[in-house]
Structures are given as structure tokens and as C-alpha cells.
Motif scaffolding. Structure first.
Motif, PDB file in Angstrom:
ATOM      1  N   GLY A  50       0.801  -1.217   0.000  1.00 36.70           N
ATOM      2  CA  GLY A  50       0.000   0.000   0.000  1.00 36.70           C
ATOM      3  C   GLY A  50       0.833   1.267   0.000  1.00 36.70           C
ATOM      4  O   GLY A  50       0.304   2.362  -0.004  1.00 36.70           O
ATOM      5  N   GLN A  51       2.154   1.138   0.031  1.00 33.72           N
ATOM      6  CA  GLN A  51       3.037   2.315  -0.025  1.00 33.72           C
ATOM      7  C   GLN A  51       3.425   2.575  -1.474  1.00 33.72           C
ATOM      8  O   GLN A  51       3.820   1.667  -2.187  1.00 33.72           O
ATOM      9  CB  GLN A  51       4.305   2.081   0.792  1.00 33.72           C
ATOM     10  CG  GLN A  51       4.091   2.020   2.268  1.00 33.72           C
ATOM     11  CD  GLN A  51       5.412   1.925   3.007  1.00 33.72           C
ATOM     12  OE1 GLN A  51       6.433   1.557   2.443  1.00 33.72           O
ATOM     13  NE2 GLN A  51       5.391   2.272   4.275  1.00 33.72           N
ATOM     14  N   GLY A  52       3.322   3.838  -1.879  1.00 37.66           N
ATOM     15  CA  GLY A  52       3.696   4.203  -3.239  1.00 37.66           C
ATOM     16  C   GLY A  52       5.197   4.084  -3.461  1.00 37.66           C
ATOM     17  O   GLY A  52       5.976   3.911  -2.523  1.00 37.66           O
ATOM     18  N   ILE A  53       5.575   4.196  -4.709  1.00 36.47           N
ATOM     19  CA  ILE A  53       6.985   4.040  -5.069  1.00 36.47           C
ATOM     20  C   ILE A  53       7.839   5.104  -4.383  1.00 36.47           C
ATOM     21  O   ILE A  53       8.935   4.817  -3.898  1.00 36.47           O
ATOM     22  CB  ILE A  53       7.161   4.073  -6.600  1.00 36.47           C
ATOM     23  CG1 ILE A  53       6.525   2.818  -7.206  1.00 36.47           C
ATOM     24  CG2 ILE A  53       8.616   4.167  -6.991  1.00 36.47           C
ATOM     25  CD1 ILE A  53       6.532   2.770  -8.706  1.00 36.47           C
ATOM     26  N   GLY A  58      11.895   6.417   0.130  1.00 41.00           N
ATOM     27  CA  GLY A  58      12.157   7.382   1.189  1.00 41.00           C
ATOM     28  C   GLY A  58      11.779   8.816   0.884  1.00 41.00           C
ATOM     29  O   GLY A  58      12.168   9.722   1.607  1.00 41.00           O
ATOM     30  N   LEU A  59      11.033   9.054  -0.176  1.00 42.25           N
ATOM     31  CA  LEU A  59      10.630  10.419  -0.528  1.00 42.25           C
ATOM     32  C   LEU A  59       9.155  10.674  -0.228  1.00 42.25           C
ATOM     33  O   LEU A  59       8.579  11.651  -0.703  1.00 42.25           O
ATOM     34  CB  LEU A  59      10.915  10.698  -2.004  1.00 42.25           C
ATOM     35  CG  LEU A  59      12.382  10.654  -2.412  1.00 42.25           C
ATOM     36  CD1 LEU A  59      12.521  10.859  -3.908  1.00 42.25           C
ATOM     37  CD2 LEU A  59      13.182  11.695  -1.662  1.00 42.25           C
ATOM     38  N   GLY A  60       8.546   9.826   0.558  1.00 41.49           N
ATOM     39  CA  GLY A  60       7.134   9.950   0.861  1.00 41.49           C
ATOM     40  C   GLY A  60       6.785  11.227   1.599  1.00 41.49           C
ATOM     41  O   GLY A  60       5.720  11.811   1.383  1.00 41.49           O
ATOM     42  N   GLY A  65       3.905  16.214   2.139  1.00 37.30           N
ATOM     43  CA  GLY A  65       3.952  17.650   2.399  1.00 37.30           C
ATOM     44  C   GLY A  65       3.398  18.452   1.249  1.00 37.30           C
ATOM     45  O   GLY A  65       2.680  19.430   1.441  1.00 37.30           O
ATOM     46  N   TYR A  66       3.676  18.032   0.029  1.00 35.59           N
ATOM     47  CA  TYR A  66       3.154  18.733  -1.138  1.00 35.59           C
ATOM     48  C   TYR A  66       1.641  18.616  -1.194  1.00 35.59           C
ATOM     49  O   TYR A  66       0.940  19.581  -1.475  1.00 35.59           O
ATOM     50  CB  TYR A  66       3.770  18.187  -2.426  1.00 35.59           C
ATOM     51  CG  TYR A  66       3.166  18.801  -3.670  1.00 35.59           C
ATOM     52  CD1 TYR A  66       3.496  20.099  -4.040  1.00 35.59           C
ATOM     53  CD2 TYR A  66       2.238  18.115  -4.434  1.00 35.59           C
ATOM     54  CE1 TYR A  66       2.933  20.690  -5.163  1.00 35.59           C
ATOM     55  CE2 TYR A  66       1.669  18.689  -5.550  1.00 35.59           C
ATOM     56  CZ  TYR A  66       2.023  19.979  -5.905  1.00 35.59           C
ATOM     57  OH  TYR A  66       1.464  20.554  -7.012  1.00 35.59           O
TER      58      TYR A  66
END
Length: 78
Positions: A50-53, A58-60, A65-66
């Protein structure tokens, strides 16, 4: 004699250019296949966890924030 040397130099340069082009083609083919494989693995992991690429590498936090800034939910957004 000079004409023969020029002809040999042209042939050597042509052969070297041909070898370089063939090596470049093989390297680019490998890079493309590696990129496709990495993308497919990322999509599979995203489906499983369920975590995006971007979260996987590590840029999640930047993406989160965006998203929050684009909806004006955070007071420090510009």
C-alpha cells in the motif's frame, strides 16, 4: 604511402565507431530492461504494502507535504 596511412586510419576509426555503437546499443538495451524490471517490482510492492513508489525509496514525506500544501492544510505552506 601517406594515402595508405590515411586509408588505414579511416578504416580503424570506422571500426572503432562501429564497435562503440554496438556496445552502446547493448548497454542501453540492458538499462531499459533493468528500468522496466525495477518499475514492475515497485508496482508489485505497492500493491502488496500500500506504499507508493516514492514512499518505498524514502521520498514519501515530500509527497505528503506537497499534498498538504496544495490543499492549504498546513500553516507554513508558501
Amino acid at each position: 604511402m601517406a594515402n595508405q596511412q590515411a586509408s588505414e586510419k579511416w578504416f580503424q576509426d570506422s571500426a572503432a565507431r562501429s564497435i562503440h555503437t554496438e556496445q552502446l546499443r547493448k548497454v542501453e538495451l540492458f538499462n531499459g530492461r533493468a528500468a522496466m524490471l525495477g518499475f514492475v517490482i515497485g508496482v508489485i510492492v505497492e500493491g502488496l504494502t500500500g506504499q507508493g513508489i516514492l514512499h518505498q525509496i524514502g521520498l514519501g514525506a515530500l509527497v505528503d507535504g506537497y499534498a498538504a500544501c496544495s490543499t492549504k492544510m498546513l500553516p507554513f505552506c508558501f
